[in-house]
Scaffold this active site. Structure first.
Site, short mmCIF file in Angstrom:
data_model
loop_
_atom_site.label_atom_id
_atom_site.label_comp_id
_atom_site.label_asym_id
_atom_site.label_seq_id
_atom_site.Cartn_x
_atom_site.Cartn_y
_atom_site.Cartn_z
N SER A 54 4.72 7.31 -10.58
CA SER A 54 4.93 7.16 -9.14
C SER A 54 4.23 5.95 -8.54
O SER A 54 4.56 5.53 -7.44
CB SER A 54 4.46 8.43 -8.40
OG SER A 54 3.10 8.69 -8.64
N HIS A 272 -1.20 6.76 -2.94
CA HIS A 272 -0.25 5.83 -3.56
C HIS A 272 -0.33 4.46 -2.91
O HIS A 272 -0.92 4.29 -1.84
CB HIS A 272 1.18 6.38 -3.45
CG HIS A 272 1.48 7.44 -4.46
ND1 HIS A 272 1.18 8.76 -4.24
CD2 HIS A 272 2.03 7.37 -5.71
CE1 HIS A 272 1.54 9.46 -5.31
NE2 HIS A 272 2.06 8.64 -6.21
#
Length: 293
Positions: A54, A272
Site C-alpha cells: 500500500s 501512508h
C-alpha cells in the site's frame, strides 16, 4: 541494467530502410540512421509493471479506488505518476508471499503479482517488506498513543517480535528478486524505500507518544530501508528514496509532509504517503532512470 527493446514498428522501419542508401548530403551513415530509429522507438517504460504494497498503492483519499476490497489501490499513486501507461498490481496489505503466490480471502483469490511479468517487461517498480514485519502494527501502536498516554511503550511490546521478523526478511526479499529475474530477466528493477512517518525532536503532532517510541520508530524505518536496499543491491536493482525524506514526516507542517500518521490535514490515508509524498517518490524514480517529467 537498462534494457533496450526494439518494438515492432522499429523493426518495420529498419526493414524498410535496409535497401536504401543514406543521403550523402546528410552526412549520416546507415549505422547512424539505425541508431536514431532504435532510440526513437524504444523506452524503458514500454512495458512497465508496478508491484508491491500500500505504500505504492494508496494515493490521496480524494482519488478513486479500484481493485478488490482486500486489495485496493488508488489513482494518483507514484506508479501512475512515473508513467501513465503502467500495469499496476500494487495491493493494499501485500506481503512478499503475495508477489510469489496467489492471495486468497474467503472465496476470492488473486493471482501472484509476479505472474503478470514476462520477458517483454522493461521496467518493474517494487515496494515490499514493511508488512512482513508488521510495520503497520508498529505505526498503529504509536498512533493510538498520540491522544492517550499509556505506561507501556510500543518498543517494549513489539520489539522482540519485530526483530525476529526483520531477521527473516532478507531471504524473503531474495525470493522476490529471484522471481522477478526468472520471469523478466532483462527488466530494470527499481525498489522504492519507505517514507518515514515520524522523526525525533519537537513534534506536536505526536502528542503523548514517548521519545523512546519515536526514536525506535525512526530507527526501525531506517533498518527496514537498509534491508530493502541491501536486497536490491544484491540483485542489481536500483534503490530509490527521495532526498531529505526525514524532513517531511508527520512532524513537518502539513503542506510539507510526504507521509502522515493521521492523514486528516493532508487528505492522506493514515500511516501512508501523502499526495506530495507520491509526487516526490515518482520524481525520484524518474530521476534515477533519467526520464523526462
Amino acid at each position: 541494467m537498462r534494457t533496450t527493446v526494439i518494438t515492432a514498428s522499429a523493426l518495420l522501419l529498419l526493414t524498410g530502410c535496409a535497401g536504401q542508401s543514406p543521403d550523402p548530403s546528410s552526412g549520416q551513415t546507415s549505422g547512424d540512421i539505425r541508431e536514431e530509429v532504435t532510440e526513437a522507438s524504444t523506452s524503458i517504460t514500454d512495458v512497465y509493471i508496478a508491484l508491491g504494497d500500500s505504500y505504492a498503492a494508496m494515493g490521496g483519499r480524494d482519488q478513486p479506488l479500484r481493485g478488490e476490497p482486500f486489495c485496493l489501490r488508488s489513482s494518483g499513486n507514484y506508479p501512475e505518476l512515473v508513467h501513465a501507461e503502467v500495469t499496476d498490481l500494487t495491493c493494499q496489505g501485500a506481503v512478499t508471499g503475495d508477489l510469489l503466490e496467489p492471495r486468497a480471502l474467503g472465496e476470492r483469490t488473486l493471482p501472484a503479482q509476479l505472474d503478470v511479468l514476462t520477458e517483454d517487461t522493461t521496467l518493474v517498480t517494487l515496494s515490499i517488506g514493511g508488512n512482513d514485519l508488521g510495520f503497520g502494527e508498529v505505526a498503529g501502536c504509536i498512533r493510538e498513543r498520540i491522544a492517550v498516554e499509556t505506561p507501556d511503550n510500543c518498543v517494549d511490546l513489539l520489539e522482540e517480535t519485530i526483530g525476529e521478523q526483520l531477521d527473516q526478511l532478507p531471504p524473503q526479499l531474495d525470493r522476490v528478486h529471484e522471481g522477478i529475474k526468472d520471469r523478466a530477466g532483462d527488466a530494470q528493477v527499481v525498489v522504492t524505500g519507505y517514507l518515514p512517518l515520524v522523526s525525533t525532536g519537537e513534534c506536536p503532532e505526536l502528542g503523548n507518544v514517548s521519545e523512546t517510541d519515536r526514536r525506535w520508530a525512526v530507527e526501525l524505518t531506517a533498518q527496514i530501508n537498509d534491508t530493502v536496499r541491501e536486497a536490491a543491491e544484491r540483485h542489481d536493482a536500483l534503490f530509490v528514496l527521495p532526498d531529505d525524506a526525514d524532513e517531511h514526516t508527520s512532524c513537518a507542517p502539513p503542506e510539507q509532509r510526504w507521509a502522515d500518521i493521521q492523514g486528516q490535514q493532508t487528505d492522506a490515508y493514515p500511516l501512508h504517503p501523502t499526495s506530495s509524498g507520491h509526487e516526490a517518490m515518482a520524481a525520484a524514480v524518474r530521476d534515477a532512470l533519467d526520464l523526462q517529467p
